[in-house]
Scaffold this motif. Structure first.
Motif, mmCIF file in Angstrom:
data_model
loop_
_atom_site.group_PDB
_atom_site.id
_atom_site.type_symbol
_atom_site.label_atom_id
_atom_site.label_comp_id
_atom_site.label_asym_id
_atom_site.label_seq_id
_atom_site.Cartn_x
_atom_site.Cartn_y
_atom_site.Cartn_z
ATOM 1 N N ASP A 96 0.853 -1.198 0.000
ATOM 2 C CA ASP A 96 0.000 0.000 0.000
ATOM 3 C C ASP A 96 0.888 1.247 0.000
ATOM 4 O O ASP A 96 1.612 1.514 0.950
ATOM 5 C CB ASP A 96 -0.912 -0.003 1.234
ATOM 6 N N PHE A 97 0.795 2.010 -1.076
ATOM 7 C CA PHE A 97 1.601 3.219 -1.220
ATOM 8 C C PHE A 97 0.716 4.464 -1.307
ATOM 9 O O PHE A 97 1.069 5.446 -1.971
ATOM 10 C CB PHE A 97 2.500 3.101 -2.452
ATOM 11 N N THR A 98 -0.417 4.412 -0.644
ATOM 12 C CA THR A 98 -1.312 5.564 -0.588
ATOM 13 C C THR A 98 -0.650 6.701 0.191
ATOM 14 O O THR A 98 -0.008 6.474 1.221
ATOM 15 C CB THR A 98 -2.632 5.176 0.090
ATOM 16 N N ILE A 99 -0.812 7.914 -0.305
ATOM 17 C CA ILE A 99 -0.202 9.068 0.353
ATOM 18 C C ILE A 99 -1.292 10.082 0.713
ATOM 19 O O ILE A 99 -2.401 10.079 0.154
ATOM 20 C CB ILE A 99 0.857 9.747 -0.530
ATOM 21 N N ARG A 100 -0.938 10.958 1.658
ATOM 22 C CA ARG A 100 -1.825 12.056 2.063
ATOM 23 C C ARG A 100 -1.042 13.368 1.958
ATOM 24 O O ARG A 100 0.076 13.469 2.454
ATOM 25 C CB ARG A 100 -2.337 11.865 3.489
ATOM 26 N N ILE A 101 -1.659 14.346 1.337
ATOM 27 C CA ILE A 101 -1.066 15.682 1.202
ATOM 28 C C ILE A 101 -1.927 16.635 2.026
ATOM 29 O O ILE A 101 -3.096 16.862 1.707
ATOM 30 C CB ILE A 101 -1.012 16.140 -0.265
ATOM 31 N N ARG A 102 -1.348 17.173 3.082
ATOM 32 C CA ARG A 102 -2.108 18.077 3.956
ATOM 33 C C ARG A 102 -1.950 19.525 3.504
ATOM 34 O O ARG A 102 -1.027 19.863 2.751
ATOM 35 C CB ARG A 102 -1.637 17.946 5.402
ATOM 36 N N ASP A 103 -2.873 20.354 3.988
ATOM 37 C CA ASP A 103 -2.850 21.791 3.703
ATOM 38 C C ASP A 103 -2.733 22.039 2.194
ATOM 39 O O ASP A 103 -1.822 22.719 1.712
ATOM 40 C CB ASP A 103 -1.691 22.461 4.451
ATOM 41 N N THR A 104 -3.672 21.494 1.447
ATOM 42 C CA THR A 104 -3.630 21.627 -0.006
ATOM 43 C C THR A 104 -3.783 23.087 -0.430
ATOM 44 O O THR A 104 -4.407 23.902 0.257
ATOM 45 C CB THR A 104 -4.749 20.797 -0.646
ATOM 46 N N ARG A 105 -3.193 23.375 -1.582
ATOM 47 C CA ARG A 105 -3.190 24.723 -2.135
ATOM 48 C C ARG A 105 -3.657 24.665 -3.587
ATOM 49 O O ARG A 105 -3.615 23.613 -4.220
ATOM 50 C CB ARG A 105 -1.781 25.313 -2.043
ATOM 51 N N PRO A 106 -4.062 25.808 -4.145
ATOM 52 C CA PRO A 106 -4.509 25.785 -5.549
ATOM 53 C C PRO A 106 -3.447 25.260 -6.504
ATOM 54 O O PRO A 106 -3.781 24.626 -7.518
ATOM 55 C CB PRO A 106 -4.841 27.264 -5.823
ATOM 56 N N GLU A 107 -2.174 25.506 -6.203
ATOM 57 C CA GLU A 107 -1.124 25.014 -7.106
ATOM 58 C C GLU A 107 -0.929 23.504 -7.033
ATOM 59 O O GLU A 107 -0.154 22.934 -7.817
ATOM 60 C CB GLU A 107 0.202 25.711 -6.815
ATOM 61 N N ASP A 108 -1.597 22.833 -6.088
ATOM 62 C CA ASP A 108 -1.504 21.371 -6.003
ATOM 63 C C ASP A 108 -2.378 20.675 -7.038
ATOM 64 O O ASP A 108 -2.304 19.443 -7.175
ATOM 65 C CB ASP A 108 -1.892 20.894 -4.601
ATOM 66 N N ALA A 109 -3.216 21.407 -7.726
ATOM 67 C CA ALA A 109 -4.079 20.792 -8.739
ATOM 68 C C ALA A 109 -3.246 20.223 -9.882
ATOM 69 O O ALA A 109 -2.216 20.783 -10.264
ATOM 70 C CB ALA A 109 -5.082 21.817 -9.258
ATOM 71 N N GLY A 110 -3.680 19.077 -10.427
ATOM 72 C CA GLY A 110 -2.965 18.429 -11.517
ATOM 73 C C GLY A 110 -3.283 16.951 -11.565
ATOM 74 O O GLY A 110 -4.197 16.461 -10.890
ATOM 75 N N ILE A 111 -2.495 16.225 -12.360
ATOM 76 C CA ILE A 111 -2.673 14.776 -12.509
ATOM 77 C C ILE A 111 -1.484 14.083 -11.845
ATOM 78 O O ILE A 111 -0.329 14.332 -12.187
ATOM 79 C CB ILE A 111 -2.774 14.374 -13.992
ATOM 80 N N TYR A 112 -1.793 13.196 -10.913
ATOM 81 C CA TYR A 112 -0.771 12.499 -10.128
ATOM 82 C C TYR A 112 -0.646 11.056 -10.608
ATOM 83 O O TYR A 112 -1.659 10.374 -10.825
ATOM 84 C CB TYR A 112 -1.128 12.540 -8.648
ATOM 85 N N HIS A 113 0.609 10.613 -10.725
ATOM 86 C CA HIS A 113 0.897 9.253 -11.193
ATOM 87 C C HIS A 113 1.679 8.494 -10.127
ATOM 88 O O HIS A 113 2.642 9.020 -9.547
ATOM 89 C CB HIS A 113 1.699 9.280 -12.494
ATOM 90 N N CYS A 114 1.298 7.273 -9.915
ATOM 91 C CA CYS A 114 2.006 6.348 -9.037
ATOM 92 C C CYS A 114 2.881 5.458 -9.922
ATOM 93 O O CYS A 114 2.365 4.748 -10.803
ATOM 94 C CB CYS A 114 0.991 5.515 -8.247
ATOM 95 N N VAL A 115 4.196 5.484 -9.742
ATOM 96 C CA VAL A 115 5.126 4.824 -10.652
ATOM 97 C C VAL A 115 5.945 3.796 -9.882
ATOM 98 O O VAL A 115 6.494 4.089 -8.814
ATOM 99 C CB VAL A 115 6.068 5.848 -11.327
ATOM 100 N N LYS A 116 6.048 2.580 -10.471
ATOM 101 C CA LYS A 116 6.835 1.499 -9.872
ATOM 102 C C LYS A 116 8.185 1.409 -10.561
ATOM 103 O O LYS A 116 8.286 1.416 -11.788
ATOM 104 C CB LYS A 116 6.101 0.162 -10.008
ATOM 105 N N PHE A 117 9.239 1.345 -9.751
ATOM 106 C CA PHE A 117 10.592 1.190 -10.265
ATOM 107 C C PHE A 117 11.141 -0.172 -9.862
ATOM 108 O O PHE A 117 10.749 -0.729 -8.823
ATOM 109 C CB PHE A 117 11.505 2.293 -9.721
ATOM 110 N N GLN A 118 12.032 -0.706 -10.681
ATOM 111 C CA GLN A 118 12.669 -1.992 -10.409
ATOM 112 C C GLN A 118 14.176 -1.800 -10.338
ATOM 113 O O GLN A 118 14.754 -1.014 -11.098
ATOM 114 C CB GLN A 118 12.318 -3.024 -11.482
#
Length: 240
Positions: A96-118
């Motif tokens: 489980d790699f769920t994250i929480r971003i507190r105190d969000t701001r307008p500049e936090d808007a966008g598309i977020y990607h979860c990426v796996k590295f090997q």
């Protein structure tokens, strides 16, 4: 008879080997990176939760969160970095790699990607990436009660200082000795010696005691003439 038994044993070991290979191959194909694609909307100042998970048989390597895609994507969270506003929902989990971003701001808007590295002997490379989660942030962040109270106190102190300064300056000007002096008339200095000032006593007469210069004398540079005056007070005779 012995030959048949040996052939059967070899065939059985071959089937077992093929079966284990099929199971390992199937296990490798079952790896998945799961990232919900539903858009997420939060208000400024709230906590944003982004979900991401992987299957239990994930290969060695970390999972990293990015905002955006391509070469210009922005790093949001990495297990080895320091991110003050971002924390993991389940610390230490391998799936489980769920994250929480507190105190969000307008500049936090966008598309977020979860990426796996090997990770392997040659280095670290990207193996899979989520489809992305679109995030919108509405409104403006609200000030905390402590910050609002501190701002109010500062404004009150500034107003109190200005009012105190105004009354202090006004009081100081009211007691200034220059004001009293400005109300006192200056003596009349425009009169010359040839124009004596009038006296309250009308019986005082003035006479010019200057000797007149002789006529037809050659002009010489002489010092400035000096005039002398004598005051004679005439007293009316008292009838006897």
């Amino acid at each position: 008879m012995a030959f048949c038994t040996l052939a059967r044993l070899q065939l059985l070991s071959l089937l077992l080997g093929l079966s284990s290979m099929d199971r390992s191959g199937a296990g490798a194909q079952k790896f998945q990176l799961l990232q919900p694609q539903d858009p997420v909307s939060v208000s400024a100042g709230e906590t944003l939760t982004l979900s991401c998970s992987v299957t239990a048989n994930a290969s060695a390597g970390g999972v990293v969160w990015f905002k955006g895609s391509g070469s210009g994507r922005q790093l949001v969270y990495n297990q080895t970095g320091s991110f003050p506003r971002v924390t993991r929902a389940v610390p230490g989990s391998d799936t489980d790699f769920t994250i929480r971003i507190r105190d969000t701001r307008p500049e936090d808007a966008g598309i977020y990607h979860c990426v796996k590295f090997q990770k392997n002997v040659t280095g670290v490379y990207e193996t899979s990436s989520g489809a992305g989660t679109a995030v919108t942030v509405s409104g403006h962040p609200q000030a905390s009660p402590v910050a609002a109270a501190a701002g109010t106190v500062c404004v009150l102190l500034v107003v109190l200082f200005l009012v105190s300064t105004y009354f202090f300056v006004r009081k100081k000007r009211g007691r200034s000795p220059g004001t009293a002096r400005s109300q006192t008339p200056f003596p009349d200095t425009t009169r010359t010696q040839s124009q004596p000032s009038a006296s309250k006593d009308s019986d005082v007469l003035y006479a010019d005691l200057q000797h007149s210069a002789k006529p037809h004398q050659p002009k010489k540079s002489v010092p400035a003439e000096h005039s002398e005056y004598a005051a004679v007070k005439v007293t009316p005779a008292i009838a006897r």
